[in-house]
Write an enzyme that holds these catalytic residues in place. Sequence first.
Site, mmCIF file in Angstrom:
data_model
loop_
_atom_site.group_PDB
_atom_site.id
_atom_site.type_symbol
_atom_site.label_atom_id
_atom_site.label_comp_id
_atom_site.label_asym_id
_atom_site.label_seq_id
_atom_site.Cartn_x
_atom_site.Cartn_y
_atom_site.Cartn_z
ATOM 1 N N LYS A 98 0.877 -1.189 0.000
ATOM 2 C CA LYS A 98 0.000 0.000 0.000
ATOM 3 C C LYS A 98 0.909 1.232 0.000
ATOM 4 O O LYS A 98 1.464 1.606 1.026
ATOM 5 C CB LYS A 98 -0.876 -0.024 1.255
ATOM 6 C CG LYS A 98 -2.246 0.572 1.107
ATOM 7 C CD LYS A 98 -2.268 2.062 0.885
ATOM 8 C CE LYS A 98 -2.067 2.902 2.113
ATOM 9 N NZ LYS A 98 -1.787 4.321 1.790
ATOM 10 N N GLU A 128 8.058 0.402 12.007
ATOM 11 C CA GLU A 128 9.144 1.384 11.955
ATOM 12 C C GLU A 128 8.507 2.749 12.103
ATOM 13 O O GLU A 128 7.852 3.230 11.175
ATOM 14 C CB GLU A 128 9.877 1.294 10.608
ATOM 15 C CG GLU A 128 10.417 -0.074 10.267
ATOM 16 C CD GLU A 128 11.619 -0.462 11.097
ATOM 17 O OE1 GLU A 128 12.172 0.401 11.803
ATOM 18 O OE2 GLU A 128 12.004 -1.633 11.045
ATOM 19 N N CYS A 185 12.628 10.118 9.260
ATOM 20 C CA CYS A 185 12.357 9.527 10.581
ATOM 21 C C CYS A 185 13.557 9.680 11.506
ATOM 22 O O CYS A 185 13.409 9.880 12.701
ATOM 23 C CB CYS A 185 11.989 8.064 10.416
ATOM 24 S SG CYS A 185 13.229 7.146 9.496
ATOM 25 N N GLU A 196 7.870 14.737 17.602
ATOM 26 C CA GLU A 196 8.414 14.696 16.240
ATOM 27 C C GLU A 196 7.737 15.775 15.400
ATOM 28 O O GLU A 196 6.510 15.831 15.317
ATOM 29 C CB GLU A 196 8.163 13.314 15.629
ATOM 30 C CG GLU A 196 8.778 13.173 14.258
ATOM 31 C CD GLU A 196 8.534 11.810 13.636
ATOM 32 O OE1 GLU A 196 7.406 11.291 13.732
ATOM 33 O OE2 GLU A 196 9.480 11.261 13.044
HETATM 34 P P1 NAD Z 1 1.347 7.894 8.442
HETATM 35 O O1 NAD Z 1 1.424 7.040 9.646
HETATM 36 O O2 NAD Z 1 0.346 8.968 8.407
HETATM 37 O O3 NAD Z 1 1.091 7.012 7.136
HETATM 38 C C1 NAD Z 1 1.949 5.939 6.784
HETATM 39 C C2 NAD Z 1 1.190 4.972 5.913
HETATM 40 O O4 NAD Z 1 0.143 4.401 6.681
HETATM 41 C C3 NAD Z 1 0.519 5.608 4.690
HETATM 42 O O5 NAD Z 1 0.636 4.722 3.586
HETATM 43 C C4 NAD Z 1 -0.926 5.724 5.129
HETATM 44 O O6 NAD Z 1 -1.829 5.699 4.042
HETATM 45 C C5 NAD Z 1 -1.084 4.491 5.988
HETATM 46 N N1 NAD Z 1 -2.189 4.559 6.959
HETATM 47 C C6 NAD Z 1 -2.708 5.672 7.561
HETATM 48 N N2 NAD Z 1 -3.710 5.319 8.386
HETATM 49 C C7 NAD Z 1 -3.809 3.972 8.336
HETATM 50 C C8 NAD Z 1 -4.658 3.001 8.981
HETATM 51 N N3 NAD Z 1 -5.594 3.372 9.854
HETATM 52 N N4 NAD Z 1 -4.474 1.695 8.687
HETATM 53 C C9 NAD Z 1 -3.509 1.306 7.821
HETATM 54 N N5 NAD Z 1 -2.704 2.164 7.160
HETATM 55 C C10 NAD Z 1 -2.852 3.480 7.429
HETATM 56 O O7 NAD Z 1 2.838 8.440 8.259
HETATM 57 P P2 NAD Z 1 3.379 9.439 7.162
HETATM 58 O O8 NAD Z 1 2.867 10.803 7.504
HETATM 59 O O9 NAD Z 1 3.136 8.891 5.800
HETATM 60 O O10 NAD Z 1 4.956 9.350 7.427
HETATM 61 C C11 NAD Z 1 5.575 10.070 8.413
HETATM 62 C C12 NAD Z 1 5.867 9.212 9.620
HETATM 63 O O11 NAD Z 1 6.601 8.051 9.224
HETATM 64 C C13 NAD Z 1 6.751 9.914 10.613
HETATM 65 O O12 NAD Z 1 6.303 9.677 11.923
HETATM 66 C C14 NAD Z 1 8.113 9.263 10.387
HETATM 67 O O13 NAD Z 1 8.989 9.346 11.458
HETATM 68 C C15 NAD Z 1 7.735 7.881 10.060
HETATM 69 N N6 NAD Z 1 8.821 7.210 9.330
HETATM 70 C C16 NAD Z 1 9.538 6.226 9.971
HETATM 71 C C17 NAD Z 1 10.602 5.603 9.341
HETATM 72 C C18 NAD Z 1 11.414 4.526 10.027
HETATM 73 O O14 NAD Z 1 12.142 3.793 9.349
HETATM 74 N N7 NAD Z 1 11.350 4.367 11.326
HETATM 75 C C19 NAD Z 1 10.921 5.964 8.034
HETATM 76 C C20 NAD Z 1 10.172 6.971 7.401
HETATM 77 C C21 NAD Z 1 9.114 7.567 8.065
#
Ligand code: NAD
Length: 494
Positions: free
Chosen positions: A192, A267, A301, A398
């Site tokens: 996804k 993650e 992240c 964050e």
């Molecule tokens: P997000 O959590 O809003 O979304 C991430 C993904 O989850 C998207 O594809 C979104 O469509 C999906 N999603 C959202 N709600 C969902 C649900 N209820 N059920 C299933 N899927 C759902 O995060 P974002 O804004 O896309 O990314 C930023 C975040 O990601 C930050 O907190 C960042 O630190 C983290 N991040 C972590 C790493 C790591 O390796 N630890 C790497 C990159 C980003």
Amino acid sequence: MTAVEERMKSGLPENTATQLFIAGRWQDASDGGTFADLNPTTGKLLVDIASGTADDIDVAVGAARAQMDGEWGNTPGAIRGKLLNRIADLIERDAELLARLEAHDVGKPVGQPAMLDIPNAIATFRHFAGWADKIHGSTIATAGYFGQPTHSYTVREPVGVIGAIVPWNTPLMIAGWKMAPALAAGNTLVVKPPEDAPLSILHLARLIQEAGVPAGVVNVVPGLGEVTGDALVGHPGVDKISFTGSPRVGRIIAKRAADTFKRTTLELGGKSPQIIMKDADVEAAINGTAMGLFFNQGEVCAAGTRVLVHRSLYGTVVDGLSAAAQAQVLGDPFDPTTTMGALVNAKQRDSVLSYIQAGRDGGARVAAGGGQPDRDGFFVEPTIFADANNDMKIAQEEIFGPVGTVIPFDTADEAIAIANGTAYGLAASIWTRDVSHAHTMAARVRSGAVWVNGWAAIDPALPWGGMKSSGTGRELGWAGIEANTEEKVVTIVL
Ligand code: NAD
């Protein structure tokens, strides 16, 4: 305007992939629905993308399961490795196009994915191509079975159908971190992509098809998190969710996955410290910490957003980071002079601006930036806060934007207490010329990764993941194979 004309007007190639990829076929959503993918630099529509429904997820999971129980399930590791190498070759061939898609979609300067994200994805597929035929168990001596000797050994089997949910900041790279180890270990996938930046992953699906991966092994279903993502997490036919994203959604997924006892790798976010010791090479530390703050617009992240500085160097570092912030050139991702792009969407921009306000309200001093440039798109000025402490909101939460908080310390103990004083534990940098400090400080920081005299020294051979609220489980390296296999023990009573 036709869809093709719309794409060309937006600067995208006319054949940009925008549909669902299920069971080897490109198709619209079952209800014909789409979502708008915006250009962060202009705030205008980039392209409409097919938005997967729960029915689409069901079909994709069915296709992935059929391959698990069929052709793919019987494909030897050596052949899987060959396919992964082919995918790496094709990413390499299309590297420039993929970098352009990410620049359009994420708003980042095109040189950055060309330098980091795409080469990392290639290296990840190659690394796991190497593991595919080297996944092994062990033989273990036991005390026997009711007086009879036994022969016991373990085997590693694929977990099954893996749901991979990817964020928008570095989509291709993170999709590679999930897909390459899963495929190397013999799993199938439903991916996804993020609704804010799905284009590079959709192009990757084309490359996977071209590489000759059997239809249904990898399915890519873009859509909204609460609809498409939720359907994937709730589907009883999915064995594991590999999620990268925010702690908020990670928590929802962990709870929901528990209903069907799915395995999860989470993650999540970070509030990573960069500790500049008294004995650091100050110039190198300022350059390195500035990169840790501003790379990818700070939408990383592992961004090193808390810069902890020995008090004797505090003024020098605040001035140096402020100069680095002011030297950033915000603008069009395709202009070679641009060093920082726009934030991904209006919500993210507004959230970052509200944190900047919270920093001011909390009593920190804006040493650089702090505003919003007067231009279209979702830009925010790179910002440095000084005279801050670790209890402030800007030091605890964050921000996921180009905002750094510089905090002084007097002793190594104090630096460690501040470094460990948040809910997160993803990464840390330590800047020092003293080898003893390097090791003792690294041992005391609670984070999944520690970099000494560098930032984001990430490699597909090294395990990646967080402690505390930064997540559970590890990706990459042998840990990535472990995370994508179940260990089975076989005991033969002799
Ligand atoms: P997000 O959590 O809003 O979304 C991430 C993904 O989850 C998207 O594809 C979104 O469509 C999906 N999603 C959202 N709600 C969902 C649900 N209820 N059920 C299933 N899927 C759902 O995060 P974002 O804004 O896309 O990314 C930023 C975040 O990601 C930050 O907190 C960042 O630190 C983290 N991040 C972590 C790493 C790591 O390796 N630890 C790497 C990159 C980003």
